[in-house]
Design a protein around this motif. Structure first.
Motif, short mmCIF file in Angstrom:
data_model
loop_
_atom_site.label_atom_id
_atom_site.label_comp_id
_atom_site.label_asym_id
_atom_site.label_seq_id
_atom_site.Cartn_x
_atom_site.Cartn_y
_atom_site.Cartn_z
N ILE A 79 -3.84 -49.95 45.60
CA ILE A 79 -3.19 -51.19 45.21
C ILE A 79 -3.25 -51.37 43.69
N LEU A 134 -0.48 -49.19 42.20
CA LEU A 134 0.83 -49.79 42.43
C LEU A 134 1.05 -50.97 41.50
N SER A 135 0.01 -51.81 41.37
CA SER A 135 0.12 -53.02 40.54
C SER A 135 0.26 -52.67 39.07
N VAL A 163 5.21 -54.58 45.15
CA VAL A 163 4.01 -54.14 45.87
C VAL A 163 4.06 -54.65 47.31
#
Length: 221
Positions: A119, A122-123, A131
């Motif tokens: 995560i 992705l962020s 996302v």
């Protein structure tokens, strides 16, 4: 801007150096070619849900997602192999139980670390909406399906109870991303559905009557 700074801090806490786009590499983890191809196929299906115009970002996101699938496969394989070795050792029942419990804790720790880092990556490249799109795509849109079903089942849900249901289903989606198959993901959502049903019943909602009413509405349609 703050999201990007926060993502960088997370990656540093994970002892990972934030790299430039060109530095991200596919990590096949020495898995067989069919496993890599399967991960790439799943990734391609997710990428179809995104509208990324920047080629560099698109390439990096493809690698990040594929690496996540490959890492998950490795974590699940290691857990299964570790347990088989423990069971083959012929340990006393209590000792074997302790070893299997330790293996389970390691398994969950590996999944948490993997999810946390995934995560964060992705962020670093995407905004929150993008996302969310990836999370829904990875989990076959089960979050939206289950949430909409609750709203249809109980049209009179209060805003507070809607928020509670939403929160638990978001949590279910986070954990379901740790699995490789739709069946396992559905099981996670079913587990949370039971928790939600218990909560709603305690709040005075008649779920049996609500289900009958919902079925009647569907028949009319």
């Amino acid at each position: 801007m703050m999201n990007r700074i926060f993502s960088i801090l997370i990656l540093l806490l994970l002892s990972t150096t934030v790299m430039l786009a060109a530095d991200i590499k596919l990590n096949t983890r020495n898995l067989p070619a069919d496993a890599v191809n399967e991960a790439r196929k799943k990734t391609a299906e997710i990428m179809d849900r995104l509208s990324l115009t920047n080629d560099s970002i698109r390439e990096n996101i493809q690698i990040v997602i594929t690496n996540r699938y490959l890492e998950l496969r490795e974590i699940h394989q290691n857990y299964d192999e570790r347990n088989k070795k423990i069971e083959a050792m012929g340990l006393p029942k209590e000792k074997a139980a302790d070893e299997l419990e330790r293996s389970y804790y390691q398994y969950n720790s590996d999944l948490y670390r993997s999810r946390f880092g995934y995560i964060a990556w992705l962020s670093f490249y995407l905004n929150n909406e993008q996302v969310e799109t990836i999370k829904d795509a990875m989990t076959y849109n089960l979050f939206q399906v289950r949430y909409n079903d609750f709203l249809d089942l109980l049209p009179n849900l209060t805003e507070s109870d809607k928020n509670r249901v939403h929160h638990w289903l978001v949590e279910a989606r986070e954990f379901s991303m740790d699995f490789e198959t739709p069946r396992k993901m559905r099981q996670m959502f079913t587990k949370y559905r039971g928790r939600i049903n218990n909560y709603l019943s305690s709040r005075g909602y008649d779920l049996r009557k609500a289900t009958e009413d919902q079925e009647a509405r569907k028949m009319k349609k």
